[in-house]
Design an enzyme around this catalytic site. Structure first.
Site, PDB file in Angstrom:
ATOM      1  N   ASP A  13     -27.226  10.712 -28.080  1.00  0.00           N
ATOM      2  CA  ASP A  13     -26.701   9.332 -28.536  1.00  0.00           C
ATOM      3  C   ASP A  13     -25.804   8.779 -29.520  1.00  0.00           C
ATOM      4  O   ASP A  13     -26.569   8.356 -30.045  1.00  0.00           O
ATOM      5  CB  ASP A  13     -28.231   8.420 -28.348  1.00  0.00           C
ATOM      6  CG  ASP A  13     -28.831   8.851 -26.811  1.00  0.00           C
ATOM      7  OD1 ASP A  13     -28.057   8.738 -25.998  1.00  0.00           O
ATOM      8  OD2 ASP A  13     -30.713   8.833 -27.186  1.00  0.00           O
ATOM      9  N   LYS A  16     -21.009   9.685 -28.312  1.00  0.00           N
ATOM     10  CA  LYS A  16     -20.134  10.278 -27.381  1.00  0.00           C
ATOM     11  C   LYS A  16     -19.277   9.926 -26.462  1.00  0.00           C
ATOM     12  O   LYS A  16     -17.790  10.132 -26.071  1.00  0.00           O
ATOM     13  CB  LYS A  16     -20.831  12.109 -26.533  1.00  0.00           C
ATOM     14  CG  LYS A  16     -21.309  12.558 -28.178  1.00  0.00           C
ATOM     15  CD  LYS A  16     -21.778  13.841 -26.768  1.00  0.00           C
ATOM     16  CE  LYS A  16     -23.456  13.708 -26.339  1.00  0.00           C
ATOM     17  NZ  LYS A  16     -24.658  13.223 -26.917  1.00  0.00           N
ATOM     18  N   GLY A  40     -27.121   9.193 -20.334  1.00  0.00           N
ATOM     19  CA  GLY A  40     -26.012   8.243 -20.255  1.00  0.00           C
ATOM     20  C   GLY A  40     -25.069   8.005 -21.158  1.00  0.00           C
ATOM     21  O   GLY A  40     -25.470   7.687 -22.493  1.00  0.00           O
ATOM     22  N   HIS A  41     -23.942   7.925 -20.809  1.00  0.00           N
ATOM     23  CA  HIS A  41     -22.261   7.616 -21.896  1.00  0.00           C
ATOM     24  C   HIS A  41     -22.310   6.329 -21.747  1.00  0.00           C
ATOM     25  O   HIS A  41     -21.912   5.336 -20.528  1.00  0.00           O
ATOM     26  CB  HIS A  41     -21.917   8.889 -21.400  1.00  0.00           C
ATOM     27  CG  HIS A  41     -22.535  10.317 -21.834  1.00  0.00           C
ATOM     28  ND1 HIS A  41     -21.467  10.610 -21.606  1.00  0.00           N
ATOM     29  CD2 HIS A  41     -23.092  10.808 -22.572  1.00  0.00           C
ATOM     30  CE1 HIS A  41     -21.902  12.382 -22.331  1.00  0.00           C
ATOM     31  NE2 HIS A  41     -22.815  12.109 -22.958  1.00  0.00           N
ATOM     32  N   GLN A 224     -26.624  14.982 -24.105  1.00  0.00           N
ATOM     33  CA  GLN A 224     -27.558  15.260 -24.602  1.00  0.00           C
ATOM     34  C   GLN A 224     -26.273  15.912 -26.609  1.00  0.00           C
ATOM     35  O   GLN A 224     -25.768  15.830 -26.687  1.00  0.00           O
ATOM     36  CB  GLN A 224     -28.562  16.144 -24.635  1.00  0.00           C
ATOM     37  CG  GLN A 224     -29.425  15.029 -23.724  1.00  0.00           C
ATOM     38  CD  GLN A 224     -29.117  16.211 -21.987  1.00  0.00           C
ATOM     39  OE1 GLN A 224     -27.794  17.258 -21.703  1.00  0.00           O
ATOM     40  NE2 GLN A 224     -28.540  15.196 -21.712  1.00  0.00           N
TER      41      GLN A 224
HETATM   42  P1  IMP Z   1     -35.432  15.611 -19.881  1.00  0.00           P
HETATM   43  O1  IMP Z   1     -33.358  16.107 -20.209  1.00  0.00           O
HETATM   44  O2  IMP Z   1     -35.737  14.352 -19.538  1.00  0.00           O
HETATM   45  O3  IMP Z   1     -36.358  16.221 -19.704  1.00  0.00           O
HETATM   46  O4  IMP Z   1     -35.959  15.002 -21.315  1.00  0.00           O
HETATM   47  C1  IMP Z   1     -36.312  15.857 -22.552  1.00  0.00           C
HETATM   48  C2  IMP Z   1     -35.938  15.524 -23.857  1.00  0.00           C
HETATM   49  O5  IMP Z   1     -34.428  14.914 -24.190  1.00  0.00           O
HETATM   50  C3  IMP Z   1     -36.577  13.965 -24.111  1.00  0.00           C
HETATM   51  O6  IMP Z   1     -36.826  13.895 -25.638  1.00  0.00           O
HETATM   52  C4  IMP Z   1     -34.848  13.087 -23.844  1.00  0.00           C
HETATM   53  O7  IMP Z   1     -35.904  12.212 -24.469  1.00  0.00           O
HETATM   54  C5  IMP Z   1     -34.273  13.662 -24.457  1.00  0.00           C
HETATM   55  N1  IMP Z   1     -33.140  12.857 -23.573  1.00  0.00           N
HETATM   56  C6  IMP Z   1     -32.743  13.925 -22.645  1.00  0.00           C
HETATM   57  N2  IMP Z   1     -31.322  13.418 -22.021  1.00  0.00           N
HETATM   58  C7  IMP Z   1     -30.816  12.508 -23.167  1.00  0.00           C
HETATM   59  C8  IMP Z   1     -29.690  11.855 -23.150  1.00  0.00           C
HETATM   60  O8  IMP Z   1     -29.348  11.379 -23.195  1.00  0.00           O
HETATM   61  N3  IMP Z   1     -29.606  11.005 -25.274  1.00  0.00           N
HETATM   62  C9  IMP Z   1     -30.998  11.744 -25.730  1.00  0.00           C
HETATM   63  N4  IMP Z   1     -32.144  12.622 -25.702  1.00  0.00           N
HETATM   64  C10 IMP Z   1     -32.086  12.777 -24.305  1.00  0.00           C
HETATM   65 MG    MG Z   2     -27.188   8.387 -24.339  1.00  0.00          MG
END
Ligand code: IMP
Ligand code: MG
Length: 423
Positions: A13, A16, A40-41, A224
């Protein structure tokens, strides 16, 4: 402009989407190489707001080819929804602007159930996942029992593979006392969406390498952030893919010597969603951001945790990714503050350290060592050039980039495309 890997230098977040949108203007092909619809972009163009989950943000510019690479995990139902939503907003998708790797692995509804179940059984130790089934889908891939996008195009093979997976999964679900997966319904749903996606599915390794050979320029858009990397992040509080620069190569089939430059994106402060250690977390910063309606996750709506800029973390991210240039986003979030803290080291058991410990237990015990800098206390969101920024804000930017160890190239002062300053 050469082949560029863009990575998040913090916990995701970082903004990007906006930087990718800016850089996309200058390249021919935009590639996603890891993650899934956990990402989520957000891109704001004029009055329109687009939230992209699986499709590269390049899709919003005309004449660009977007590729979802082999390293991504794809929930095809969710992808089709995203394609339909874009179409409704006037962005038509076809094989000229979107290609999907036949080697990308599929996410199934049972992956989401397992994701939720694992989180629930962890109680206070939960990771705080997005519950999109990302971990279990990558788990299947690594365990060599996954089903790939290419399988969707061979219905008999797909049916046989899915039957085996559902049988195994149902015995697991039974242990948890959960309802079994209905194979017939799932099979029909996936084959239907697979048929719709057929024209987009191909060997994208060839597509990308041919484009490079033809002198086309590629942007690899990371999802991420560095500290969510499954190898280098705050394990186990991470996502299940390699979010660092190296992931762009394995996740797309492009050799490392074809990459020219790495751009890191970081916020002017820090945020994190989900659980796990976050040394500079600070209630004052969180209250400020949330009171402005900022820092709510774009996919799950969760309030993000907030804190001061952590140069210990970003310096490590610079090394790990080989970040050459930095984009600093969300500068305007700090406009009202009279003083700003920046973390330059940690204290662990009374000892000063300059590198984040790899063990989360130790990281959780780290106390930030801060320097304090003056705030600029002026709005920055109307600035359109670096010179228009208050001198104190420029000093802050320069300072955090120097501490991180890379050159400042872009500054974001708001969500819209126009609020991007080239340095
Ligand atoms: P997962 O990717 O859903 O398995 O989540 C694992 C960890 O990564 C959690 O702390 C999520 O909040 C974090 N996470 C996954 N995708 C994103 C993203 O796009 N932005 C920020 N945090 C993310
Ligand atoms: Mg995001």
């Amino acid at each position: 402009m050469a082949n560029i890997v863009l990575v998040g230098a913090q916990w995701g977040d970082e903004g990007k989407g906006k930087v990718i949108d800016y850089l996309t203007d200058k390249v021919d092909v935009v590639v996603r190489s890891q993650g899934g619809n956990n990402a989520g972009h957000t891109v704001v163009i004029g009055e329109k707001k687009f939230i992209l989950r699986l499709i590269p943000s390049g899709i919003l510019r005309k004449g660009k080819l977007c590729v979802i690479g082999n390293g991504v995990v794809i929930d095809p139902v969710s992808l089709w929804e995203e394609i339909s939503e874009l179409a409704a907003q006037g962005v038509k998708i076809n094989s000229k602007n979107l290609l999907i790797s036949e080697c990308a692995h599929l996410v199934f509804p049972y992956h989401k159930i397992i994701d939720e179940q694992r989180e629930a059984s962890k109680g206070s130790q939960k990771i705080g996942t997005t519950k999109r089934g990302i971990g279990p889908a990558y788990g299947d891939k690594i365990a060599r029992v996954g089903i790939r996008v290419g399988d969707l195009l061979q219905p008999e093979i797909f049916a046989a593979k899915l039957k085996t997976r559902v049988k195994d999964t149902n015995s697991l679900l039974m242990v948890f006392g959960l309802k079994p997966v209905r194979l017939k319904k799932l099979l029909a749903e996936y084959l239907e969406v697979g048929e719709k996606m057929r024209p987009l599915i191909t060997n994208t390794v060839l597509t990308i390498n041919k484009a490079i050979a033809a002198g086309k320029e590629i942007l690899f858009e990371g999802a991420q952030g560095t500290f969510l990397d499954v190898d280098h992040g705050t394990y186990p509080y991470v996502t299940s893919s390699n979010t660092t620069a190296g992931g762009a190569c394995t996740g797309s089939g492009v050799p490392p010597n074809r990459i020219d430059r790495v751009v890191g994106v970081m916020k002017a402060y820090s945020t994190r969603v989900g659980e796990g250690p976050f040394p500079t977390e600070d209630a004052e910063v969180a209250d400020l951001m949330h009171s402005m309606g900022r820092e709510y996750a774009s996919v799950t709506g969760r309030a993000r945790r907030c804190g001061w800029f952590d140069a210990v973390a970003t310096r490590y991210a610079q090394m790990l990714n080989g970040i050459d240039e930095l984009a600093v986003t969300n500068l305007d979030g700090l406009d009202s503050l009279p003083r700003l803290k920046v973390c330059v080291a940690y204290k662990l058991d009374g000892k000063r350290i300059e590198v984040p410990p790899t063990c989360v237990r130790q990281l959780a015990k780290c106390v930030p060592v801060y320097i304090e800098l003056a705030g600029w206390q002026q709005p920055t969101s109307d600035a359109r050039s670096y010179d228009e920024l208050p001198p104190i804000a420029r000093e802050y930017l320069q300072r955090i980039c120097d501490l991180t160890g890379a050159a400042l190239k872009l500054v974001g002062v708001g969500q819209s495309r126009a609020q991007t300053i080239l340095v």
